[in-house]
Scaffold this motif. Structure first.
Motif, PDB file in Angstrom:
ATOM      1  N   ILE A  93     -24.199 -16.832  28.545  1.00  0.00           N
ATOM      2  CA  ILE A  93     -24.151 -16.170  27.950  1.00  0.00           C
ATOM      3  C   ILE A  93     -22.721 -16.915  27.617  1.00  0.00           C
ATOM      4  CG2 ILE A  93     -22.506 -13.804  27.883  1.00  0.00           C
ATOM      5  CD1 ILE A  93     -24.727 -12.484  28.613  1.00  0.00           C
ATOM      6  N   ARG A  94     -21.787 -17.382  28.851  1.00  0.00           N
ATOM      7  CA  ARG A  94     -20.112 -18.012  28.480  1.00  0.00           C
ATOM      8  C   ARG A  94     -20.554 -19.098  27.792  1.00  0.00           C
ATOM      9  NH1 ARG A  94     -19.352 -19.002  33.189  1.00  0.00           N
ATOM     10  NH2 ARG A  94     -18.246 -16.437  34.185  1.00  0.00           N
ATOM     11  N   ASN A  95     -21.297 -19.964  27.454  1.00  0.00           N
ATOM     12  CA  ASN A  95     -21.401 -20.974  26.977  1.00  0.00           C
ATOM     13  C   ASN A  95     -22.569 -20.789  25.076  1.00  0.00           C
ATOM     14  OD1 ASN A  95     -20.959 -22.513  28.976  1.00  0.00           O
ATOM     15  ND2 ASN A  95     -23.462 -22.510  30.277  1.00  0.00           N
ATOM     16  N   HIS A  96     -22.839 -19.576  25.225  1.00  0.00           N
ATOM     17  CA  HIS A  96     -23.305 -19.285  23.780  1.00  0.00           C
ATOM     18  C   HIS A  96     -22.240 -18.858  23.364  1.00  0.00           C
ATOM     19  CE1 HIS A  96     -25.866 -17.260  20.884  1.00  0.00           C
ATOM     20  NE2 HIS A  96     -25.584 -16.279  21.554  1.00  0.00           N
ATOM     21  N   VAL A  97     -21.820 -17.923  23.798  1.00  0.00           N
ATOM     22  CA  VAL A  97     -19.988 -17.400  22.861  1.00  0.00           C
ATOM     23  C   VAL A  97     -19.363 -18.633  23.350  1.00  0.00           C
ATOM     24  CG1 VAL A  97     -18.040 -16.378  23.695  1.00  0.00           C
ATOM     25  CG2 VAL A  97     -20.258 -15.359  24.201  1.00  0.00           C
ATOM     26  N   ALA A  98     -18.714 -19.159  23.755  1.00  0.00           N
ATOM     27  CA  ALA A  98     -18.313 -20.632  23.279  1.00  0.00           C
ATOM     28  C   ALA A  98     -18.762 -21.397  22.065  1.00  0.00           C
ATOM     29  CB  ALA A  98     -18.080 -21.847  25.066  1.00  0.00           C
ATOM     30  N   THR A  99     -19.650 -21.746  21.854  1.00  0.00           N
ATOM     31  CA  THR A  99     -20.133 -22.112  21.015  1.00  0.00           C
ATOM     32  C   THR A  99     -20.325 -21.356  19.491  1.00  0.00           C
ATOM     33  OG1 THR A  99     -22.308 -21.004  20.585  1.00  0.00           O
ATOM     34  CG2 THR A  99     -22.444 -23.458  21.494  1.00  0.00           C
ATOM     35  N   CYS A 100     -19.137 -19.959  19.289  1.00  0.00           N
ATOM     36  CA  CYS A 100     -18.923 -19.640  18.163  1.00  0.00           C
ATOM     37  C   CYS A 100     -17.243 -18.987  18.235  1.00  0.00           C
ATOM     38  CB  CYS A 100     -19.437 -17.815  18.514  1.00  0.00           C
ATOM     39  SG  CYS A 100     -21.377 -17.082  18.700  1.00  0.00           S
ATOM     40  N   TRP A 101     -17.308 -19.250  19.363  1.00  0.00           N
ATOM     41  CA  TRP A 101     -14.999 -19.182  19.666  1.00  0.00           C
ATOM     42  C   TRP A 101     -15.099 -20.304  18.733  1.00  0.00           C
ATOM     43  CZ3 TRP A 101     -10.811 -20.917  22.208  1.00  0.00           C
ATOM     44  CH2 TRP A 101     -10.045 -20.263  22.403  1.00  0.00           C
ATOM     45  N   SER A 102     -13.154 -19.587  18.650  1.00  0.00           N
ATOM     46  CA  SER A 102     -12.972 -20.521  17.504  1.00  0.00           C
ATOM     47  C   SER A 102     -11.270 -20.796  18.210  1.00  0.00           C
ATOM     48  CB  SER A 102     -12.921 -21.607  16.595  1.00  0.00           C
ATOM     49  OG  SER A 102     -12.532 -20.181  15.662  1.00  0.00           O
ATOM     50  N   PRO A 103     -10.008 -21.816  18.451  1.00  0.00           N
ATOM     51  CA  PRO A 103      -8.732 -20.876  18.353  1.00  0.00           C
ATOM     52  C   PRO A 103      -8.112 -20.435  17.708  1.00  0.00           C
ATOM     53  CG  PRO A 103      -9.258 -23.132  19.859  1.00  0.00           C
ATOM     54  CD  PRO A 103     -10.041 -22.961  19.262  1.00  0.00           C
ATOM     55  N   PRO A 104      -7.013 -19.096  17.169  1.00  0.00           N
ATOM     56  CA  PRO A 104      -6.468 -18.813  16.471  1.00  0.00           C
ATOM     57  C   PRO A 104      -5.336 -19.488  15.980  1.00  0.00           C
ATOM     58  CG  PRO A 104      -6.406 -16.839  18.607  1.00  0.00           C
ATOM     59  CD  PRO A 104      -7.647 -18.399  18.590  1.00  0.00           C
ATOM     60  N   ILE A 105      -5.368 -19.386  14.809  1.00  0.00           N
ATOM     61  CA  ILE A 105      -4.218 -20.082  14.752  1.00  0.00           C
ATOM     62  C   ILE A 105      -3.323 -19.036  13.995  1.00  0.00           C
ATOM     63  CG2 ILE A 105      -3.187 -22.005  12.898  1.00  0.00           C
ATOM     64  CD1 ILE A 105      -5.787 -22.731  12.401  1.00  0.00           C
ATOM     65  N   GLY A 106      -1.580 -19.287  15.012  1.00  0.00           N
ATOM     66  CA  GLY A 106      -0.147 -18.425  13.854  1.00  0.00           C
ATOM     67  C   GLY A 106      -0.032 -17.987  14.959  1.00  0.00           C
ATOM     68  N   THR A 107      -0.438 -17.277  16.157  1.00  0.00           N
ATOM     69  CA  THR A 107       0.259 -16.025  17.066  1.00  0.00           C
ATOM     70  C   THR A 107       0.242 -16.618  18.343  1.00  0.00           C
ATOM     71  OG1 THR A 107      -0.769 -14.508  15.309  1.00  0.00           O
ATOM     72  CG2 THR A 107      -0.064 -13.646  18.049  1.00  0.00           C
TER      73      THR A 107
END
Length: 224
Positions: free
Chosen positions: A132-146
């Motif tokens: 699950i963690r590895n799967h979610v990691a493929t969809c997440w990108s660090p937010p910008i600006g906050t």
């Protein structure tokens, strides 16, 4: 005593009339908006409503999320707000928080989560959790600006159907969602990621009719 107090506050807030938009509130919303999309939504939905008896939901949603610093998060949350899936003002957020409190008082309170592991009604193995963690990691990108969002841990309550598709995803800490803007941005990023990752990989023992668990969304463990 606590239940009576919460009920009284809940009923009072529910009975309050909708607020009317003032010139000052309109100007304040434009001044805090960091995105062109947010500025346009506020202007298009609110400018003609200054001084009106009641403010439209479109305008409330635009103003309430005007301070988002991420274009995608703003767009998603604005659309969710229009559909009634996200609060249009702090009053709605507080009412939902009080309602959640009441439900927890009347039923068994859910245990808190202090780890990075999903806590679930379905029995997950260690391999399932890693998957699950590895799967979610493929969809997440660090937010910008906050500042601080990319290191903030947010517990997300997730419900999946029998095929692993995401039915619901919401932040567990409703009170902090109301009071902490950085937490709210982080929660919206986490929720966006969870929906983007739907469907989830099937666990060793399969999914139930509804699989419920808490995913402790820790960006430090999602960077690939």
């Amino acid at each position: 005593m606590t239940r009576t107090l919460l009920t009284a506050i809940f009923l009072t807030l529910c009975s309050q009339t909708a607020w009317a938009l003032t010139e000052s509130q309109f100007s304040q919303a434009l001044s805090v908006a960091k995105l062109d999309a947010a500025v346009l939504k506020v202007r298009d939905n609110c400018q003609s409503q200054i001084g009106a008896v009641e403010t439209s939901r479109e305008c409330k949603c635009a103003i309430h999320y005007a301070d988002f610093a991420n274009e995608t998060a703003f767009s998603i949350q604005y659309e969710r707000c229009l559909k009634g899936l996200a609060a249009a003002d702090k009053g709605e957020e507080l009412v939902k928080s009080l309602k959640d409190w009441q439900e927890r008082i009347e039923t068994a309170e859910k245990p808190s989560v202090d780890t990075i592991e999903p806590k679930q009604s379905t029995k997950f193995t260690s391999a399932d959790i890693d998957k699950i963690r590895n799967h979610v990691a493929t969809c997440w990108s660090p937010p910008i600006g906050t500042a601080g969002v990319s290191t903030l841990i947010v517990d997300i309550v997730v419900t999946l159907d029998r095929d692993g598709r995401v039915l619901t995803a919401e932040a567990d800490n409703k009170i902090r969602l109301v009071s902490d803007r950085t937490y709210r941005v982080a929660a919206d990023e986490a929720i966006r990621t969870v929906f983007k990752c739907s469907p989830f990989p099937e666990p060793e023992n399969g999914f139930e009719e509804q699989t419920n668990f808490i995913f402790s969304f820790d960006p430090r463990f999602l960077i690939r």
